[in-house]
Write a protein that holds these residues in place. Structure first.
Motif, PDB file in Angstrom:
ATOM      1  N   TYR A  16     -50.046 -57.988  17.689  1.00  0.00           N
ATOM      2  CA  TYR A  16     -48.887 -58.377  16.883  1.00  0.00           C
ATOM      3  C   TYR A  16     -48.422 -57.167  16.076  1.00  0.00           C
ATOM      4  CZ  TYR A  16     -46.094 -61.454  13.815  1.00  0.00           C
ATOM      5  OH  TYR A  16     -45.072 -62.073  13.131  1.00  0.00           O
ATOM      6  N   MET A  17     -49.367 -56.491  15.424  1.00  0.00           N
ATOM      7  CA  MET A  17     -49.022 -55.305  14.646  1.00  0.00           C
ATOM      8  C   MET A  17     -48.359 -54.257  15.520  1.00  0.00           C
ATOM      9  SD  MET A  17     -51.410 -52.619  12.555  1.00  0.00           S
ATOM     10  CE  MET A  17     -51.352 -51.442  13.926  1.00  0.00           C
ATOM     11  N   ALA A  18     -48.940 -54.006  16.688  1.00  0.00           N
ATOM     12  CA  ALA A  18     -48.330 -53.045  17.612  1.00  0.00           C
ATOM     13  C   ALA A  18     -46.950 -53.526  18.052  1.00  0.00           C
ATOM     14  CB  ALA A  18     -49.232 -52.839  18.820  1.00  0.00           C
ATOM     15  N   GLY A  19     -46.811 -54.831  18.250  1.00  0.00           N
ATOM     16  CA  GLY A  19     -45.524 -55.380  18.656  1.00  0.00           C
ATOM     17  C   GLY A  19     -44.411 -55.090  17.666  1.00  0.00           C
ATOM     18  N   THR A  20     -44.748 -55.003  16.377  1.00  0.00           N
ATOM     19  CA  THR A  20     -43.712 -54.721  15.376  1.00  0.00           C
ATOM     20  C   THR A  20     -43.114 -53.326  15.552  1.00  0.00           C
ATOM     21  OG1 THR A  20     -45.233 -53.834  13.676  1.00  0.00           O
ATOM     22  CG2 THR A  20     -44.850 -56.232  13.686  1.00  0.00           C
ATOM     23  N   ALA A  21     -43.788 -52.455  16.280  1.00  0.00           N
ATOM     24  CA  ALA A  21     -43.282 -51.095  16.509  1.00  0.00           C
ATOM     25  C   ALA A  21     -42.452 -50.985  17.780  1.00  0.00           C
ATOM     26  CB  ALA A  21     -44.453 -50.109  16.587  1.00  0.00           C
ATOM     27  N   ILE A  22     -42.515 -51.990  18.649  1.00  0.00           N
ATOM     28  CA  ILE A  22     -41.939 -51.843  19.981  1.00  0.00           C
ATOM     29  C   ILE A  22     -40.444 -51.525  19.968  1.00  0.00           C
ATOM     30  CG2 ILE A  22     -41.390 -53.114  22.099  1.00  0.00           C
ATOM     31  CD1 ILE A  22     -44.236 -54.315  21.906  1.00  0.00           C
ATOM     32  N   PRO A  23     -39.599 -52.213  19.193  1.00  0.00           N
ATOM     33  CA  PRO A  23     -38.173 -51.838  19.211  1.00  0.00           C
ATOM     34  C   PRO A  23     -37.934 -50.372  18.849  1.00  0.00           C
ATOM     35  CG  PRO A  23     -38.439 -54.012  18.252  1.00  0.00           C
ATOM     36  CD  PRO A  23     -39.820 -53.447  18.396  1.00  0.00           C
ATOM     37  N   ASP A  24     -38.685 -49.850  17.882  1.00  0.00           N
ATOM     38  CA  ASP A  24     -38.520 -48.442  17.515  1.00  0.00           C
ATOM     39  C   ASP A  24     -39.127 -47.513  18.558  1.00  0.00           C
ATOM     40  OD1 ASP A  24     -37.097 -48.951  15.212  1.00  0.00           O
ATOM     41  OD2 ASP A  24     -38.837 -48.913  13.901  1.00  0.00           O
ATOM     42  N   TRP A  25     -40.274 -47.870  19.118  1.00  0.00           N
ATOM     43  CA  TRP A  25     -40.826 -47.059  20.206  1.00  0.00           C
ATOM     44  C   TRP A  25     -39.841 -46.951  21.358  1.00  0.00           C
ATOM     45  CZ3 TRP A  25     -46.251 -49.823  20.205  1.00  0.00           C
ATOM     46  CH2 TRP A  25     -47.081 -49.203  19.254  1.00  0.00           C
ATOM     47  N   LEU A  26     -39.244 -48.070  21.744  1.00  0.00           N
ATOM     48  CA  LEU A  26     -38.311 -48.061  22.868  1.00  0.00           C
ATOM     49  C   LEU A  26     -37.065 -47.245  22.552  1.00  0.00           C
ATOM     50  CD1 LEU A  26     -38.532 -51.761  24.091  1.00  0.00           C
ATOM     51  CD2 LEU A  26     -39.308 -49.729  25.337  1.00  0.00           C
ATOM     52  N   SER A  27     -36.637 -47.234  21.296  1.00  0.00           N
ATOM     53  CA  SER A  27     -35.438 -46.469  20.939  1.00  0.00           C
ATOM     54  C   SER A  27     -35.652 -44.974  21.156  1.00  0.00           C
ATOM     55  CB  SER A  27     -35.032 -46.738  19.486  1.00  0.00           C
ATOM     56  OG  SER A  27     -35.923 -46.105  18.578  1.00  0.00           O
ATOM     57  N   VAL A  28     -36.901 -44.531  21.169  1.00  0.00           N
ATOM     58  CA  VAL A  28     -37.219 -43.133  21.439  1.00  0.00           C
ATOM     59  C   VAL A  28     -37.586 -42.938  22.912  1.00  0.00           C
ATOM     60  CG1 VAL A  28     -38.722 -41.187  20.852  1.00  0.00           C
ATOM     61  CG2 VAL A  28     -38.067 -42.837  19.082  1.00  0.00           C
ATOM     62  N   ALA A  29     -38.438 -43.814  23.422  1.00  0.00           N
ATOM     63  CA  ALA A  29     -39.009 -43.614  24.757  1.00  0.00           C
ATOM     64  C   ALA A  29     -38.066 -44.015  25.874  1.00  0.00           C
ATOM     65  CB  ALA A  29     -40.317 -44.392  24.881  1.00  0.00           C
ATOM     66  N   LEU A  40     -37.439 -62.705  23.828  1.00  0.00           N
ATOM     67  CA  LEU A  40     -38.778 -62.770  23.239  1.00  0.00           C
ATOM     68  C   LEU A  40     -39.250 -64.199  23.003  1.00  0.00           C
ATOM     69  CD1 LEU A  40     -38.250 -59.945  20.587  1.00  0.00           C
ATOM     70  CD2 LEU A  40     -39.704 -59.786  22.629  1.00  0.00           C
ATOM     71  N   GLU A  41     -38.348 -65.042  22.554  1.00  0.00           N
ATOM     72  CA  GLU A  41     -38.752 -66.380  22.101  1.00  0.00           C
ATOM     73  C   GLU A  41     -39.482 -67.216  23.147  1.00  0.00           C
ATOM     74  OE1 GLU A  41     -34.992 -67.640  20.663  1.00  0.00           O
ATOM     75  OE2 GLU A  41     -35.260 -66.681  18.681  1.00  0.00           O
ATOM     76  N   PRO A  42     -39.102 -67.178  24.439  1.00  0.00           N
ATOM     77  CA  PRO A  42     -39.837 -67.982  25.419  1.00  0.00           C
ATOM     78  C   PRO A  42     -41.302 -67.581  25.586  1.00  0.00           C
ATOM     79  CG  PRO A  42     -37.693 -67.332  26.287  1.00  0.00           C
ATOM     80  CD  PRO A  42     -37.915 -66.542  25.037  1.00  0.00           C
ATOM     81  N   TRP A  43     -41.645 -66.379  25.156  1.00  0.00           N
ATOM     82  CA  TRP A  43     -43.001 -65.870  25.339  1.00  0.00           C
ATOM     83  C   TRP A  43     -43.915 -66.111  24.139  1.00  0.00           C
ATOM     84  CZ3 TRP A  43     -44.409 -64.226  30.081  1.00  0.00           C
ATOM     85  CH2 TRP A  43     -43.372 -63.963  30.984  1.00  0.00           C
ATOM     86  N   LEU A  44     -43.382 -66.694  23.081  1.00  0.00           N
ATOM     87  CA  LEU A  44     -44.193 -66.910  21.883  1.00  0.00           C
ATOM     88  C   LEU A  44     -45.330 -67.891  22.128  1.00  0.00           C
ATOM     89  CD1 LEU A  44     -41.381 -67.129  19.171  1.00  0.00           C
ATOM     90  CD2 LEU A  44     -42.747 -65.135  19.834  1.00  0.00           C
ATOM     91  N   THR A  45     -45.196 -68.722  23.132  1.00  0.00           N
ATOM     92  CA  THR A  45     -46.244 -69.694  23.468  1.00  0.00           C
ATOM     93  C   THR A  45     -46.905 -69.358  24.802  1.00  0.00           C
ATOM     94  OG1 THR A  45     -44.559 -71.147  24.448  1.00  0.00           O
ATOM     95  CG2 THR A  45     -45.175 -71.551  22.143  1.00  0.00           C
ATOM     96  N   ALA A  46     -46.845 -68.099  25.195  1.00  0.00           N
ATOM     97  CA  ALA A  46     -47.460 -67.679  26.459  1.00  0.00           C
ATOM     98  C   ALA A  46     -48.957 -67.974  26.449  1.00  0.00           C
ATOM     99  CB  ALA A  46     -47.221 -66.195  26.682  1.00  0.00           C
ATOM    100  N   GLU A  47     -49.475 -68.268  27.614  1.00  0.00           N
ATOM    101  CA  GLU A  47     -50.916 -68.547  27.735  1.00  0.00           C
ATOM    102  C   GLU A  47     -51.748 -67.356  27.310  1.00  0.00           C
ATOM    103  OE1 GLU A  47     -54.103 -69.921  31.196  1.00  0.00           O
ATOM    104  OE2 GLU A  47     -51.946 -70.196  31.507  1.00  0.00           O
ATOM    105  N   SER A  48     -51.272 -66.178  27.615  1.00  0.00           N
ATOM    106  CA  SER A  48     -51.955 -64.948  27.200  1.00  0.00           C
ATOM    107  C   SER A  48     -51.717 -64.696  25.713  1.00  0.00           C
ATOM    108  CB  SER A  48     -51.441 -63.747  28.003  1.00  0.00           C
ATOM    109  OG  SER A  48     -51.825 -62.535  27.388  1.00  0.00           O
ATOM    110  N   THR A  49     -52.785 -64.620  24.959  1.00  0.00           N
ATOM    111  CA  THR A  49     -52.653 -64.346  23.521  1.00  0.00           C
ATOM    112  C   THR A  49     -52.018 -62.993  23.279  1.00  0.00           C
ATOM    113  OG1 THR A  49     -54.607 -65.683  23.056  1.00  0.00           O
ATOM    114  CG2 THR A  49     -53.924 -64.145  21.352  1.00  0.00           C
TER     115      THR A  49
END
Length: 220
Positions: A16-29, A40-49
């Motif tokens: 989750y913590m790493a996820g908070t960086a993803i939009p900014d990581w992608l803006s560079v990478a 994003l919303e459909p995946w909030l209840t994904a079987e994979s934690t």
């Protein structure tokens, strides 16, 4: 908000913590890859934690930005920084002082938080070292319209270089700000603008709770 500000209250869930960086990581990478709430919303209840935590963290980032950019503190502090940059640089359009005020304030905010919470700042890097970049990239590719092959690569660079450490020093932060300007094809600003960075740091310290109001953000 920037990387550390987004992450600070979420150390108990590493992906989750790493996820908070993803939009900014992608803006560079990989700027062509965008994660919108509807993706994003459909995946909030994904079987994979891990998948659910990555999605929730990225959505947290977007929600944080929504309230942050609407705060009185954001408007006033970025406005003051923009004014100071214009005083130092003139009204030459090559400098885009409004952009400088916005980005400079966000880098300074991370620097002030790192200064205020040094133990948590070190913990941030320790937690990031424990996540798997390929796992994060795979989770993103499940959700994004366009796949990325550069995200894992950039996460490794981010962890190795730890450039957020430079935000605690005015001259080093100015160099980082110029790297941002270079990335978006804007002119670098001269060394004398470090005076604005120094004044801006004091202003962000003074207005910290206005920038991160209690109704939205929990201070440790």
């Amino acid at each position: 908000m920037n990387y550390f500000a987004h992450a600070l209250n979420h150390f108990d869930r590493p992906y989750y913590m790493a996820g908070t960086a993803i939009p900014d990581w992608l803006s560079v990478a990989d700027r062509k890859v965008r994660l919108r709430p509807r993706l994003l919303e459909p995946w909030l209840t994904a079987e994979s934690t891990v998948q659910a935590d990555v999605a929730a963290g990225a959505l947290q980032h977007l929600n944080d930005d929504d309230w942050f950019h609407a705060t009185r503190g954001f408007v006033e502090v970025t406005g003051e920084l923009t004014h100071w940059f214009r005083e130092h640089l003139g009204r030459d359009e090559q400098y885009h002082c409004g952009f400088l005020g916005h980005v400079g304030m966000e880098l300074l905010l991370d620097g002030v938080l790192a200064e205020k919470y040094p133990t948590q700042f070190e913990e941030y890097w320790r937690i990031l070292d424990g996540v798997d970049p390929i796992t994060i990239q795979t989770a993103v590719n499940c959700m994004a319209k366009s796949p990325t092959i550069r995200l894992a690569w950039f996460i490794d660079i981010y962890r190795r270089e730890q450039f957020l450490r430079s935000y605690e020093n005015d001259q080093a932060l100015l160099r980082r700000l110029n790297q941002v300007l270079q990335r978006v094809k804007l002119s670098p600003i001269p060394d004398h603008a470090v005076a604005v960075v120094s004044s801006g740091r004091m202003l962000v310290r003074q207005r910290l709770r206005d920038l991160l109001p209690a109704e939205h953000y929990r201070m440790l």
